[in-house]
Design an enzyme around this catalytic site. Structure first.
Site, PDB file in Angstrom:
ATOM      1  CE1 TYR A 211      14.072   1.271  -0.091  1.00 13.71           C
ATOM      2  CE2 TYR A 211      14.419   2.876   1.307  1.00 13.71           C
ATOM      3  CZ  TYR A 211      13.552   2.260   0.700  1.00 13.71           C
ATOM      4  OH  TYR A 211      12.159   2.537   1.210  1.00 13.71           O
ATOM      5  CB  SER A 266       1.259   3.192   9.827  1.00 18.63           C
ATOM      6  OG  SER A 266       2.131   2.828  10.586  1.00 18.63           O
TER       7      SER A 266
HETATM    8  P1  GTP Z   1       5.521   5.035   4.388  1.00 22.74           P
HETATM    9  O1  GTP Z   1       5.615   5.094   2.716  1.00 22.74           O
HETATM   10  O2  GTP Z   1       6.766   4.267   4.568  1.00 22.74           O
HETATM   11  O3  GTP Z   1       5.486   6.342   4.982  1.00 22.74           O
HETATM   12  O4  GTP Z   1       4.109   4.178   4.606  1.00 22.74           O
HETATM   13  P2  GTP Z   1       2.709   4.691   4.586  1.00 22.74           P
HETATM   14  O5  GTP Z   1       2.113   5.226   5.672  1.00 22.74           O
HETATM   15  O6  GTP Z   1       2.250   5.421   3.194  1.00 22.74           O
HETATM   16  O7  GTP Z   1       1.996   3.292   4.535  1.00 22.74           O
HETATM   17  P3  GTP Z   1       1.152   2.319   3.481  1.00 22.74           P
HETATM   18  O8  GTP Z   1      -0.223   2.994   3.047  1.00 22.74           O
HETATM   19  O9  GTP Z   1       2.073   2.052   2.327  1.00 22.74           O
HETATM   20  O10 GTP Z   1       0.607   0.963   4.261  1.00 22.74           O
HETATM   21  C1  GTP Z   1       1.433   0.251   4.925  1.00 22.74           C
HETATM   22  C2  GTP Z   1       0.846  -1.258   5.065  1.00 22.74           C
HETATM   23  O11 GTP Z   1      -0.526  -1.051   5.585  1.00 22.74           O
HETATM   24  C3  GTP Z   1       0.385  -1.922   3.626  1.00 22.74           C
HETATM   25  O12 GTP Z   1       0.784  -3.025   3.787  1.00 22.74           O
HETATM   26  C4  GTP Z   1      -1.054  -1.704   3.786  1.00 22.74           C
HETATM   27  O13 GTP Z   1      -1.619  -2.741   3.009  1.00 22.74           O
HETATM   28  C5  GTP Z   1      -1.472  -1.779   5.407  1.00 22.74           C
HETATM   29  N1  GTP Z   1      -2.706  -0.936   5.394  1.00 22.74           N
HETATM   30  C6  GTP Z   1      -2.738   0.264   5.078  1.00 22.74           C
HETATM   31  N2  GTP Z   1      -4.072   0.793   5.383  1.00 22.74           N
HETATM   32  C7  GTP Z   1      -4.716  -0.270   6.053  1.00 22.74           C
HETATM   33  C8  GTP Z   1      -6.047  -0.535   6.644  1.00 22.74           C
HETATM   34  O14 GTP Z   1      -6.920   0.319   6.703  1.00 22.74           O
HETATM   35  N3  GTP Z   1      -5.976  -1.613   7.492  1.00 22.74           N
HETATM   36  C9  GTP Z   1      -5.279  -2.585   7.440  1.00 22.74           C
HETATM   37  N4  GTP Z   1      -5.332  -3.639   7.827  1.00 22.74           N
HETATM   38  N5  GTP Z   1      -4.022  -2.601   6.688  1.00 22.74           N
HETATM   39  C10 GTP Z   1      -3.721  -1.346   6.051  1.00 22.74           C
END
Ligand code: GTP
Ligand code: MN
Ligand code: MN
Length: 619
Positions: A211, A266
């Site tokens: 993975y 997040s």
């Molecule tokens: P990693 O790549 O694991 O480090 O995570 P990341 O911080 O890049 O998270 P990502 O942007 O992929 O978001 C993860 C989840 O949060 C997804 O399911 C998104 O749809 C949700 N999400 C992101 N931004 C928002 C927001 O502003 N509001 C809500 N309600 N959900 C959000």
């Protein structure tokens, strides 16, 4: 096998230290063949992967793969940082003795690549010419072709990055051996997986997974764990699980730069790919620099903090990615982009892909569709075929897409600028359902670092663990900590404290929920720009906000609400300060911080200042 030195030289790799490193690990893992990789090998490897059934076609130059069903996320319990100094032990880094761990890994890896090819992947985790380049070179050895395809997308790959070095030994040695995935006892007492960064030897030894989060060693193991250790050891830089964006104000013809950490899953990738809300689109533009890792240093030219994304691609969460939530991502992974998808649902007949949230409902016709385990949806009982229950997902909740930065439509024009960009603001944010307001600005350095150390979030599916449980995640680095938290705080104070102009800190939360029906109080996504614009206004002294014990919160009037269609009542709720909830939080923080040995007194002072102010506000 033919002579390794000759083989590497014929492939154009002439670094003698790389040769002895490959010789050493080839004699341990005993592959049948060795092959040196450059980015130009991508198409050939794709064809080989397709022919071997390791990847599948998913439309024009789109590819799909599944990882073993017990191997779909990072495993924090099986991840360790090893050094020769017991004082490197922290609360979260799973410290081990370097010699013991190395011996265990050698035993795991002995003969484990028999019958396979060892791919030698020379890479650079930095834009070419970066002042941090000497920390960015590495060579991953892997026995997994799909891992190579990911690495080509996520890092700059080629022999040129390792040749003709002043010090030929200045590179990270990263060994990945997949192991016999069906017999590793994942999650049992007798779990044979082990993911080790031997930080003071700049050696990474990962065994027992294919993975991405465990197997792309340039990204997390080198880019975060090893780099954080190197940055501290050399006192030169910080490496953080941060996103990095530019916000261009076209009226002022000025671009501001914001970086910041949110725990996995997040919202970093979504924020970095954000389009401005329609009503603000004429005035502002958001540029993507990075979505997962930032290296920060003070530039001697102007004394400012500069941030740089060491990666070459994005490894994004697929779940909920669609034309409305993230049109930029949809564009980045479109046909022709050579994107590689992992653990989503796949229809081999139509070559379509799907994941939860891709469209509002499941594909109408389930015929031919395979879930992330590779099982036919049509083999399920009728009531479970299009069910939205946990466990019935078509795609794994942590399924991902891997695409190069150049595919991202809002990629900054200067994203390969070796110096990086000067940072105006550093933000922290997690998934918190109550207490934590939309945004609070913190000007003081120690209070900003304290805020990062007490970052908390509900656990997500990106790492093994219970979803929904609140846990602290200092600076969003808990899974990537490589030395003690006390030293970590000290290093932050040292690096940011040395800057001629200190970035402002802020804490954001897009995830507060209504206490009754649980809906999100803030629409999030594109509207998040409104909170960040307020922060920049605050930094520039254009607004004053409301001072609270935990920072300055905007008044509703200070936010740019042009075209905002969220609820006013909800907005007021997320712009308020609840002293009772914060008082409870301060007590939890005290326990959290007490785990950290040698925490600088400035951080304790910041904690006491905040706690006193919260208590005073209660009265
Ligand atoms: P990693 O790549 O694991 O480090 O995570 P990341 O911080 O890049 O998270 P990502 O942007 O992929 O978001 C993860 C989840 O949060 C997804 O399911 C998104 O749809 C949700 N999400 C992101 N931004 C928002 C927001 O502003 N509001 C809500 N309600 N959900 C959000
Ligand atoms: Mn991440
Ligand atoms: Mn991400």
């Amino acid at each position: 096998m033919e002579n390794i030195s000759t083989l590497l030289q014929e492939a154009g790799l002439n670094n003698p230290s790389v040769t002895s490193y490959v010789e050493k690990w080839a004699s341990i893992t005993q592959p049948d063949r060795i092959e040196v990789i450059s980015a130009a090998d991508d198409e050939r490897l794709v064809q080989e992967g397709l022919a071997a059934g390791e990847i599948f076609p998913a439309g024009d130059q789109l590819y799909y793969s599944r990882s073993y069903y017990k191997d779909t996320a990072r495993s924090e319990e099986r991840t360790v940082v090893a050094t020769h100094r017991p004082t490197d032990k922290g609360a979260y880094n799973n410290w081990r003795d370097a010699d013991e761990v190395t011996a265990v890994q050698v035993e795991h890896m002995r003969g484990a690549s028999r019958g396979k090819t060892m791919y030698v992947i020379p890479y650079l985790m930095a834009p070419v010419g970066s002042p941090l380049e000497k920390w960015a070179r590495g060579v991953e050895l892997t026995d997994n072709r799909t891992v190579v395809l990911h690495m080509i997308r996520m890092a700059r790959v080629g022999v040129e990055y390792l040749n003709n070095l002043d010090n030929p030994d200045e590179f990270v040695k990263a060994v990945h051996v997949t192991g016999d995935l069906e017999n590793l006892g994942q999650g049992t007492e007798d779990d044979k997986r082990l993911f080790a960064t031997v930080a003071d030897e700049r050696t990474i030894l990962h065994f027992g997974s294919s993975y991405g989060g465990n197997a792309l060693l340039g990204k997390i193991a080198h880019g975060l764990r090893q780099a954080a250790y190197d940055g501290w050891d050399s006192k030169e830089f910080l490496s953080e699980q941060f996103m990095l964006i530019g916000i261009k104000d076209k009226e002022k013809d000025h671009t501001y730069y914001i970086c910041g950490g949110f725990p996995s899953a997040s919202g970093k990738t979504n924020l970095a790919m954000m389009l401005p809300p329609d009503a603000l689109g004429d005035r502002y533009e958001v540029y993507f620099y990075g979505d997962d890792i930032v290296w920060l240093r003070v530039d001697p030219r102007d004394g400012r903090v500069y941030g740089m994304n060491p990666e070459f691609g994005a490894f994004g969460v697929a779940k909920d990615t669609n034309e409305i939530s993230n049109p930029t991502a949809i564009e980045a992974i479109k046909p022709g982009s050579r994107t590689l998808f992992t653990n989503v649902a796949y229809n081999p007949t139509t070559q379509e892909l799907w994941w939860e949230g891709r469209t509002p409902t499941h594909p109408e016709d389930v015929t031919g569709w395979l879930d992330w385990r590779g099982e036919l949806i049509s083999d399920r009982p009728a009531e479970r075929q299009r069910s939205t229950d946990k466990g019935d997902e078509w795609a794994h909740p942590n399924s991902r897409f891997t695409t190069t930065l150049a595919n991202v439509p809002n990629i900054a024009p200067d994203y390969e600028e070796p110096q990086g960009v000067p940072i105006d603001a550093i933000i922290f944010g997690g998934r918190v359902r109550d207490r934590e307001p939309l945004i609070r600005a913190i000007a003081d350095l120690a209070e900003g670092v304290y805020d990062g150390l007490t970052l908390g979030a509900e656990a997500t599916f990106a790492a093994e663990g219970k979803e929904g449980v609140l846990r602290y995640d200092p600076m969003s680095m808990r899974p990537f900590m490589s030395y003690s938290e006390g030293e970590y705080a000290r290093h932050w104070l040292r690096i940011i404290g040395a800057a001629s102009e200190q970035p402002i800190f802020a804490h954001v939360n897009w995830f507060q929920r209504d206490s009754e029906d649980g809906h999100f109080l803030w629409p999030g996504y594109r509207d998040n720009l409104r909170a960040l614009l307020w922060l920049l206004d605050f930094k520039e002294g254009r607004v004053t906000g409301t001072q609270t014990p935990v920072g300055v919160i905007p008044t509703p009037e200070e936010l740019n609400l042009e075209g905002f269609d969220g609820s006013r009542k909800d907005l007021e709720a997320i712009l308020s300060f609840d002293a009772a909830q914060w008082e409870r939080e301060c007590a939890h923080r005290e326990e959290h911080l007490a785990q950290f040995e040698g925490l600088p007194e400035e951080i304790w002072e910041a904690h006491r200042r905040v706690t006193e102010a919260v208590k005073a506000a209660r009265k």
